[in-house]
Design a protein around this motif. Structure first.
Motif, short mmCIF file in Angstrom:
data_model
loop_
_atom_site.label_atom_id
_atom_site.label_comp_id
_atom_site.label_asym_id
_atom_site.label_seq_id
_atom_site.Cartn_x
_atom_site.Cartn_y
_atom_site.Cartn_z
N LEU A 6 -22.88 -18.12 -32.80
CA LEU A 6 -23.79 -17.18 -32.15
C LEU A 6 -24.02 -16.02 -33.12
O LEU A 6 -23.17 -15.15 -33.28
N PRO A 7 -25.18 -15.98 -33.81
CA PRO A 7 -25.40 -14.98 -34.85
C PRO A 7 -25.87 -13.63 -34.28
O PRO A 7 -26.72 -13.58 -33.39
N ALA B 30 -31.55 -16.23 -32.14
CA ALA B 30 -31.64 -17.39 -31.25
C ALA B 30 -30.44 -18.30 -31.46
O ALA B 30 -30.02 -18.57 -32.59
N ALA B 31 -29.87 -18.77 -30.38
CA ALA B 31 -28.70 -19.65 -30.46
C ALA B 31 -28.69 -20.58 -29.26
O ALA B 31 -29.21 -20.24 -28.19
N ARG B 32 -28.12 -21.74 -29.46
CA ARG B 32 -28.01 -22.72 -28.37
C ARG B 32 -26.61 -22.64 -27.77
O ARG B 32 -25.62 -22.69 -28.49
N ALA B 33 -26.56 -22.48 -26.45
CA ALA B 33 -25.27 -22.40 -25.77
C ALA B 33 -24.70 -23.80 -25.59
O ALA B 33 -25.41 -24.72 -25.19
N ASP C 214 -22.49 -26.80 -23.76
CA ASP C 214 -22.36 -27.16 -22.34
C ASP C 214 -21.28 -26.32 -21.68
O ASP C 214 -20.19 -26.13 -22.22
N GLY C 215 -21.58 -25.84 -20.47
CA GLY C 215 -20.61 -25.06 -19.72
C GLY C 215 -20.69 -23.57 -19.98
O GLY C 215 -19.94 -22.80 -19.40
N VAL C 216 -21.61 -23.16 -20.87
CA VAL C 216 -21.74 -21.74 -21.23
C VAL C 216 -23.14 -21.24 -20.91
O VAL C 216 -24.14 -21.86 -21.32
N THR C 217 -23.22 -20.14 -20.18
CA THR C 217 -24.48 -19.45 -19.95
C THR C 217 -24.57 -18.29 -20.92
O THR C 217 -23.66 -17.46 -20.99
N LEU C 218 -25.66 -18.25 -21.67
CA LEU C 218 -25.80 -17.29 -22.77
C LEU C 218 -27.01 -16.40 -22.53
O LEU C 218 -28.08 -16.87 -22.15
N ARG C 219 -26.82 -15.10 -22.78
CA ARG C 219 -27.92 -14.15 -22.62
C ARG C 219 -27.77 -13.04 -23.64
O ARG C 219 -26.65 -12.58 -23.93
N LEU D 37 -21.86 -13.68 -22.20
CA LEU D 37 -21.53 -15.09 -21.98
C LEU D 37 -20.79 -15.26 -20.66
O LEU D 37 -19.97 -14.41 -20.28
N VAL D 38 -21.08 -16.37 -20.01
CA VAL D 38 -20.33 -16.79 -18.82
C VAL D 38 -19.91 -18.23 -19.03
O VAL D 38 -20.77 -19.10 -19.22
N ILE D 39 -18.61 -18.47 -19.03
CA ILE D 39 -18.08 -19.83 -19.16
C ILE D 39 -17.78 -20.33 -17.76
O ILE D 39 -17.08 -19.65 -16.98
#
Length: 424
Positions: free
Chosen positions: A91-92, A100-103, A105-110, A148-150
């Motif tokens: 996550l840069p 921009a980054a791809r979360a 599976d299982g992670v909500t990214l904002r 982040l929300v795991i």
């Protein structure tokens, strides 16, 4: 006759106020966020940067040490670094702006900037106490980061690396992370400098571990030789949560890393391991405030320090055991290799215990390399410089190996070895 005195601002304090006024129209946030920013800056203006008269800053006189604040600069072109562990999800955050980054599976990214814009971050823009200069600076200037929300029961297969890289100027980031119940993850919070010019960096990571979460969090700070790094972690541990926290400081001209931990769930366990590698004319301060607030919780803290040249270091460790926190098991140790007559390290371990059925203790040692160990290696034909480097390496690598993940251990040990080769 009453004489009214005015608080004369230092150059750094004046520069912070001027920087805020200059950036005000550009800082992200709605009305509530703006009110929170104004309040924090007003508190900072009234209190000023902390001095030795503030007990928690007694060994780090920030008002004297932070002589200047660089002007904010446009984001330079920065290339991503190879992740510490190959295959990690990166996550840069470049020059304080999340890319921009791809979360996984299982992670909500904002992006944290989005939370500022919609006002949901306003409640978190607070200082944790009268002595919280980092909270005030960061809350006033923070622009971005990642939230982040795991998910509950999620188990991340690969390490997650938050890569915060910057050039010169000012960088202010925040990383609120919530770990769901019974989730498992390894997160690397990496701070690196791509400029020889000095920068002012502030960062706050807010970790919430819900019941049964098992998390490894690694802070790797590799700032430049002229950088000032003001870092803070705010951590809350739920019932039966397990946090393994590793903090490695291997850079920075002026560093203050605060760890503020509240244990609020029964059965929670904190393992803290720290490595401070200090050389040149630098100042590094690690300050821990740990609250055991409920029964049947445990914590162990081991800090290892290696000090060369004219470096100065500080470890302050406060463990507070509330009256309700019976059966607490809390142990803390700070061990230092002082390898120069001009170097300095201050240790201040503290216990405040209000419960009567606990196992708590702390200890500290400061020493040079054991001459018997050095003689043993010299007698077997190992050159003195190499023998000293090997003994220093073993001193700090011992606790890194507790991570158990062979790939991660090897990567961190390579970083430590490279630093020792440069400074030993």
């Amino acid at each position: 006759m009453n004489i009214q005195t005015t608080n004369r601002l230092t150059a750094a304090e004046s520069a912070l106020i001027e920087a805020y006024n200059a950036q005000l129209g550009d800082l992200p946030g709605d009305g509530d966020v703006l009110v929170a920013r104004d309040r924090l800056l007003d508190e900072l203006k009234k209190a000023g940067l902390p001095t030795r008269r503030i007990e928690s800053w007694h060994y780090t006189d920030l008002r004297n040490l932070l002589r200047a604040v660089p002007a904010a600069q446009a984001a330079p072109t920065l290339d991503l670094l190879a992740p510490i562990v190959a295959g990690s999800d990166v996550l840069p955050v470049l020059q304080g702006i999340a890319s921009a980054a791809r979360a996984p599976d299982g992670v909500t990214l904002r992006r944290f900037a989005e939370s500022l814009l919609d006002g949901s971050a306003a409640a978190s823009l607070t200082a944790t106490g009268e002595d919280d200069a980092i909270g005030r600076i960061n809350g006033s200037f923070v622009r971005d980061g990642f939230a982040l929300v795991i998910a509950d029961n999620a188990e991340l297969e690969r390490p997650l690396e938050i890569q915060a890289q910057h050039g010169a100027g000012q960088v202010h980031t925040r990383f609120p992370v919530t770990f769901g119940a019974h989730s498992k993850a390894t997160v690397i919070e990496r701070h690196a400098s791509a400029s020889a010019d000095g920068a002012l960096v502030s960062t706050i990571s807010e970790l919430t571990l819900n019941d049964g979460a098992e998390i490894t969090w690694i802070v790797l700070q590799q700032q430049g030789a002229a950088d000032s790094h003001l870092g803070q972690m705010r951590i809350n541990l739920g019932a039966n949560a397990r946090l393994r926290l590793f903090v490695i400081n291997a850079g920075g001209k002026l560093v203050r890393q605060e760890l503020r931990v509240e244990v609020t769930g029964e059965g929670a366990d904190l393992t803290l391991r720290g490595v401070n590698l200090l050389g040149g004319d630098t100042h590094t301060d690690v300050t821990l405030v740990l609250g055991h607030n409920v029964p049947h919780t445990a914590s162990t803290e081991i800090i290892r320090n290696v000090i060369f040249d004219r470096a100065r270091g500080v470890f302050q460790g406060m463990i507070r055991v509330a009256q309700a926190a019976q059966k607490t098991d809390a142990r803390m140790a700070c061990n230092t290799l002082l390898l120069s007559d001009e170097a300095d390290f201050s240790v201040k371990p503290e216990l405040e215990i209000f419960a009567d059925d606990v196992l708590c203790g702390h200890g500290a040692t400061v020493a040079d390399i054991d001459r018997n160990h050095l003689y043993y290696m010299l007698s077997r034909g190992i050159p003195q410089n190499k023998a000293r480097a090997m003994l220093v390496y073993a001193f700090v690598a011992e606790i890194v190996e507790e991570l158990e993940d062979e790939v991660l251990v090897e990567a961190l040990e390579n970083i430590i070895s490279a630093w020792l080769e440069k400074h030993a």
